[in-house]
Write a protein that holds these residues in place. Structure first.
Motif, PDB file in Angstrom:
ATOM      1  N   THR A  87      26.964  -7.686  28.625  1.00  0.00           N
ATOM      2  CA  THR A  87      25.717  -7.128  28.100  1.00  0.00           C
ATOM      3  C   THR A  87      24.586  -7.230  29.115  1.00  0.00           C
ATOM      4  O   THR A  87      24.529  -8.168  29.915  1.00  0.00           O
ATOM      5  CB  THR A  87      25.285  -7.860  26.819  1.00  0.00           C
ATOM      6  OG1 THR A  87      25.070  -9.247  27.113  1.00  0.00           O
ATOM      7  CG2 THR A  87      26.360  -7.739  25.743  1.00  0.00           C
ATOM      8  N   ASN A 223      28.127  -6.357  35.857  1.00  0.00           N
ATOM      9  CA  ASN A 223      28.708  -6.174  34.519  1.00  0.00           C
ATOM     10  C   ASN A 223      30.212  -5.946  34.630  1.00  0.00           C
ATOM     11  O   ASN A 223      30.740  -5.624  35.694  1.00  0.00           O
ATOM     12  CB  ASN A 223      28.023  -5.032  33.752  1.00  0.00           C
ATOM     13  CG  ASN A 223      28.206  -3.671  34.401  1.00  0.00           C
ATOM     14  OD1 ASN A 223      29.244  -3.362  34.953  1.00  0.00           O
ATOM     15  ND2 ASN A 223      27.181  -2.835  34.312  1.00  0.00           N
ATOM     16  N   SER A 591      27.701  -3.622  15.844  1.00  0.00           N
ATOM     17  CA  SER A 591      27.003  -3.933  17.090  1.00  0.00           C
ATOM     18  C   SER A 591      25.913  -4.974  16.893  1.00  0.00           C
ATOM     19  O   SER A 591      25.471  -5.607  17.851  1.00  0.00           O
ATOM     20  CB  SER A 591      26.403  -2.658  17.695  1.00  0.00           C
ATOM     21  OG  SER A 591      25.452  -2.081  16.819  1.00  0.00           O
ATOM     22  N   GLY A 595      25.463 -10.616  20.130  1.00  0.00           N
ATOM     23  CA  GLY A 595      24.334 -10.516  21.046  1.00  0.00           C
ATOM     24  C   GLY A 595      22.980 -10.451  20.386  1.00  0.00           C
ATOM     25  O   GLY A 595      21.969 -10.279  21.070  1.00  0.00           O
TER      26      GLY A 595
END
Length: 697
Positions: A87, A223, A591, A595
């Motif tokens: 992320t 990433n 989603s 995070g």
């Protein structure tokens, strides 16, 4: 390497760091993680295979742990430390917070940099041309550049960007521009591989200037997609070669999925054919650029193109004809998956021809590229035309390689013990004449072994969720590790007080498969929102979320719903309401299960509407389930249940983000208590205080 030197460096760095941070509190789990990393890096467990897999619960401080253990070892051994994340948020945390915090207290010292893909940088030449009013279409005539025309406002913005780049107040990367850059505008100026030629000079190129900085960095943050793209090409293309790297793979539970994406191919047959036909018409311009000396190479290129177009046309004709005759039928999403075994419609033979012709086409492009590069040196006055030709040739090289590699993957016979790839075709919903021929490897462990595990100086994989049903087996199989290969495994629990959080499982009238479940949610969710300050409600689908939002708003509830504003805007408004002591309710899908950081009073009431079982509707999921069944296995027990366990732990992890957090989790899925697999899912969760209740005021 003298281990005592390394160990003393780690201890001294820790002492300086702990003394410099006000109110520093030692974390036993963090120190243990540092020690285990050190043992693996020193070869204490296996000197020939330095690989650590560590599940470190939320709150341990894993990023600071791997910096303490990894940087001194990499510096002493003259290796690069490459930290890869899934992320952007974690990359920003590392670059803006963790690395600057550790830097003043670390010996040896280090330099760090953030690596980004080429498309995050502008092409200075394109930006200059457009800002100064020069037409770009001539430079890219015949290429697959389909950007929309620029507006007057966009021309004004480009002029500002060029001015900022010229006076060095902007480095040319998309992320550092003070305001968001519209995607349609960025397409006109972004750096692209097919238009970036080494012989054109890179001294003023933002992308290559950033790459030059990477060569001077000791720690590189990247990433997963960029890392695996580099590794899939053999390594050393953008990042250092694997043998020179200590890899820290944070959020490592994403690695297998990203590797699968890198090993996939999608061939838009009609689009590729149109591009080749345009290129075939354009080739006559090469005569003017290369003259007599280039006639042999041009002839070979024209011959290979003349063979490739019919080969591509034949594959398209076979598939489109079979669809028209209904020999093949797609599903509601326009997909048709080919079962393991032979390809339908005699595709094996036509794909073999297409593969050979694509290879010949790529070989024919090589000499043309070399001769154009030579002409660029000899005829600088023709530079614009030659540069346009180089960009065109490079674009065709990429498409030729795409065809060649895609055909090879479609035709590749699996080994005796290897899982066959998922192969399917799709109809483009926007262009009913377009057929996409797709292939994705199901098992990527052998690729990761080949690309990284067997080559890297050392690898540390960390995440808060690597186990499934209290075991590393699911993750190990996904990434290609074996229980006896020398890799070391560590599992560290979070220091949070999970007993302070209640997990509530209401006794509901029906399961999610019931047609009455949607209406049940419309009555149950309001019950669990009563008298609550900060709530997050997680749904399994957008449809279900929107339907519930409509029902609750009709009841007078104020909601912040994913998709109705940007994620950042929703979270900011949620925090403003919480700070003002107003009730706030966030609605989100999967989603939002990962995070999302809402510590303290920003989240005290988490509602999970359904166990996160994936529905095997994609061609990849269907193919994997079918293969497991053919091998005598149980797809539910081997795939669906372990993945649901991991995702449920992630979702529950949204509630407790600091040592002082508390609250409750409400799980509106009676299968946790009514199905045989329920106890296994419960046992895999952190030790919450579990309550099964009929209702709660």
């Amino acid at each position: 390497m003298p281990s005592c030197n390394y160990q003393s460096l780690v201890r001294d760095n820790y002492r300086r760091l702990s003394q410099a941070i006000p109110g520093f509190i030692p974390r036993r789990e963090q120190n243990y993680l540092v020690a285990e990393m050190g043992k693996v890096l020193l070869g204490r467990y296996d000197a020939s295979r330095r690989i650590l897999v560590a599940e470190a619960g939320t709150g341990i401080g894993k990023s600071l742990a791997y910096l303490q253990a990894g940087i001194p070892w990499a510096r002493i051994n003259q290796k690069k430390l490459v930290i890869s994340t899934a992320t952007l948020a974690l990359q920003e945390q590392l670059v803006d917070k963790d690395l600057p915090l550790f830097l003043p207290h670390c010996q040896p010292g280090f330099r760090f940099a953030l690596a980004k893909g080429r498309a995050r940088y502008c092409c200075a030449r394109r930006l200059s041309d457009l800002a100064n009013g020069e037409a770009q279409t001539e430079l890219f005539e015949g290429a697959a550049l389909t950007t929309a025309p620029l507006t007057a406002a966009q021309h004004t913005q480009l002029a500002k960007m060029w001015q900022a780049y010229s006076n060095k107040s902007w480095q040319g990367d998309r992320d550092s521009w003070p305001t968001p850059i519209d995607s349609t505008l960025w397409q006109h100026i972004q750096a692209e591989r097919h238009s970036c030629q080494p012989m054109l000079g890179h001294q003023h190129c933002p992308f290559h200037q950033a790459r030059a900085e990477l060569e001077q960095a000791d720690v590189i943050v990247v990433n997963h997609a960029l890392l695996l793209a580099d590794l899939s090409m053999g390594g050393g293309i953008v990042l250092p070669e694997p043998e020179q790297c200590l890899y820290i793979l944070d959020e490592a539970h994403h690695i297998a999925d990203v590797a699968r994406d890198q090993g996939s191919a999608r061939l838009p047959l009609r689009q590729l054919r149109r591009s080749l036909e345009q290129f075939n018409k354009w080739q006559s311009k090469l005569n003017d650029l290369l003259g007599v000396d280039g006639q042999s190479a041009i002839g070979k290129l024209q011959h290979s193109t003349a063979q490739l177009i019919p080969a591509l046309t034949e594959v398209y004709r076979q598939l489109f004809g079979a669809l028209q005759r209904q020999d093949l039928q797609t599903d509601e999403q326009g997909c048709l998956r080919f079962s393991p075994g032979e390809l339908p419609c005699g595709l094996d033979e036509t794909l073999s021809i297409l593969k050979e012709d694509s290879q010949a086409f790529c070989r024919a492009l090589g000499p043309i590229n070399s001769q154009l590069a030579e002409q660029l040196k000899l005829k600088p006055t023709q530079a614009p035309a030659i540069e346009a030709a180089l960009a065109q040739i490079s674009q065709q090289q990429l498409q030729g390689e795409q065809l060649r590699d895609g055909c090879a993957l479609l035709l590749r016979p699996p080994g005796a013990k290897q899982t066959p790839p998922a192969r399917w075709l799709e109809l483009d919903p926007k262009d009913k004449q377009e057929i996409l021929l797709c292939v994705t490897p199901l098992a990527v462990g052998h690729l990761l072994e080949q690309w990284c595990w067997s080559r890297a100086a050392a690898v540390v994989m960390v995440s808060a969720t690597l186990t499934a049903l209290n075991d590393f087996g699911y993750f190990r199989r996904a990434v290609g590790l074996r229980a006896d290969d020398g890799s070391h495994y560590v599992r560290l629990n979070s220091p949070f007080n999970y007993a302070s959080a209640r997990l509530i499982i209401p006794e509901l009238a029906c399961e999610p498969s019931s047609r009455d479940f949607d209406s049940l949610l419309a009555t149950q969710i309001p019950l669990w929102l009563q008298d609550q300050g900060a709530s997050l409600v997680l749904f399994s689908s957008y449809r279900q979320m929107k339907q519930a939002a409509e029902a609750l708003r009709a009841q007078g509830h104020s909601l912040l719903v994913q998709g109705e504003a940007s994620r950042q805007a929703l979270l900011q408004l949620h925090k403003v309401k919480c700070d003002g002591q107003q009730p706030s309710v966030l609605f989100g899908t999967g989603s939002f299960s990962e995070g999302l950081d809402l510590p303290g009073h920003y989240l005290t009431n988490l509602i999970i509407t359904k166990l996160p079982f994936a529905v095997p509707t994609s061609p990849v999921e269907e193919a994997m389930a079918e293969w497991i069944t053919l091998c005598g296995g149980n797809p539910f027990m081997q795939l669906a249940l372990p993945e649901a366990s991991r995702k449920l732990i992630q979702a529950c992890g949204r509630l407790l983000r600091t040592e002082t957090d508390g609250g409750r989790i409400v799980l509106l899925d009676k299968r946790l208590v009514s199905r045989r697999y329920g106890p296994a899912l419960l046992q895999a969760l952190p030790p919450f205080s579990v309550n099964i209740v009929k209702s709660e005021a």
